[in-house]
Design a protein around this motif. Structure first.
Motif, PDB file in Angstrom:
ATOM      1  N   GLU A  49       0.240  -7.515   5.382  1.00 23.43           N
ATOM      2  CA  GLU A  49       0.176  -7.587   3.917  1.00 23.43           C
ATOM      3  C   GLU A  49       1.231  -8.552   3.377  1.00 23.43           C
ATOM      4  N   VAL A  52       0.087 -12.056   4.077  1.00 25.13           N
ATOM      5  CA  VAL A  52      -0.965 -12.462   3.133  1.00 25.13           C
ATOM      6  C   VAL A  52      -0.352 -12.843   1.791  1.00 25.13           C
ATOM      7  N   GLN A  53       0.624 -12.060   1.318  1.00 24.01           N
ATOM      8  CA  GLN A  53       1.285 -12.380   0.051  1.00 24.01           C
ATOM      9  C   GLN A  53       2.025 -13.708   0.138  1.00 24.01           C
ATOM     10  N   ASN A  56      -0.489 -16.454   0.072  1.00 28.27           N
ATOM     11  CA  ASN A  56      -1.002 -16.611  -1.288  1.00 28.27           C
ATOM     12  C   ASN A  56      -0.010 -17.389  -2.152  1.00 28.27           C
TER      13      ASN A  56
END
Length: 192
Positions: A49, A52-53, A56
């Motif tokens: 997670e 992914v952040q 992004n």
């Protein structure tokens, strides 16, 4: 009662059996292994997670840089088009003054094409689009204020019209008689 005692003895023998104790220890180990695996899975999910952040955020930064690059390219394109347009007009004026009217006409035509292309480029500039959005927002706000003022004014006018209509229905004039006005102001009684 003897059956209860025999059942208890069987249970004690079963619990005292080394195989049963080993089986319980193995089950405890399996449970601990499962808990450890679940903890690792949760940690991996948290790491994924976070990755992914971060990805992004990196993509957003790349998008921002690309947007700035596009703005810079658009500005360069507008400057080049403006330069060519001015050049065509200047060369056209030179040719016109030298008496070469056909060549001057062609250069003026090219300059007009450059002006149209420049206008389209300027309209598409991100800075101009932001300015247009800002102007649209400001005009919208002004229109809302005017509509609010118009609604307040029309509501006041409507209440005045309904009041005068009610007075007419009751047979009253819009202004009370002079004696009534004097009495209200105290002037009638002061005069007598």
């Amino acid at each position: 009662m003897s059956s209860d005692i025999s059942n208890m003895l069987k249970m004690m023998n079963l619990l005292g059996d080394d195989g049963f104790v080993d089986a319980l220890k193995n089950v405890e180990k399996v449970v601990e292994d499962v808990e450890g695996t679940l903890n690792r899975v949760e940690q991996i999910e948290g790491d994924a997670e976070q990755a992914v952040q971060e990805a992004n955020q990196a993509l957003n930064a790349v998008d921002y840089r690309l947007e700035k690059f596009d703005e810079t390219i658009s500005l360069l394109e507008a400057k080049i088009e403006a330069g060519f347009t001015v050049g065509f007009f200047l060369f056209g004026i030179n040719r016109w003054l030298d008496g070469e009217f056909i060549l001057a006409s062609i250069l003026f035509f090219m300059g007009l094409l450059g002006v149209s292309s420049l206008i389209i480029t300027v309209i598409k500039l991100p800075q101009v689009q932001r300015l247009r959005r800002l102007l649209k927002y400001a005009i919208g706000q002004l229109n809302e204020v005017r509509e609010d003022e118009d609604e307040d004014g029309s509501a006041l006018e409507a209440s005045e019209r309904s009041r005068s209509a009610t007075q007419k229905e009751q047979g009253m004039d819009s202004e009370p008689p002079k004696d009534e006005q004097n009495r209200r102001s105290g002037g009638y009684w002061d005069q007598k």
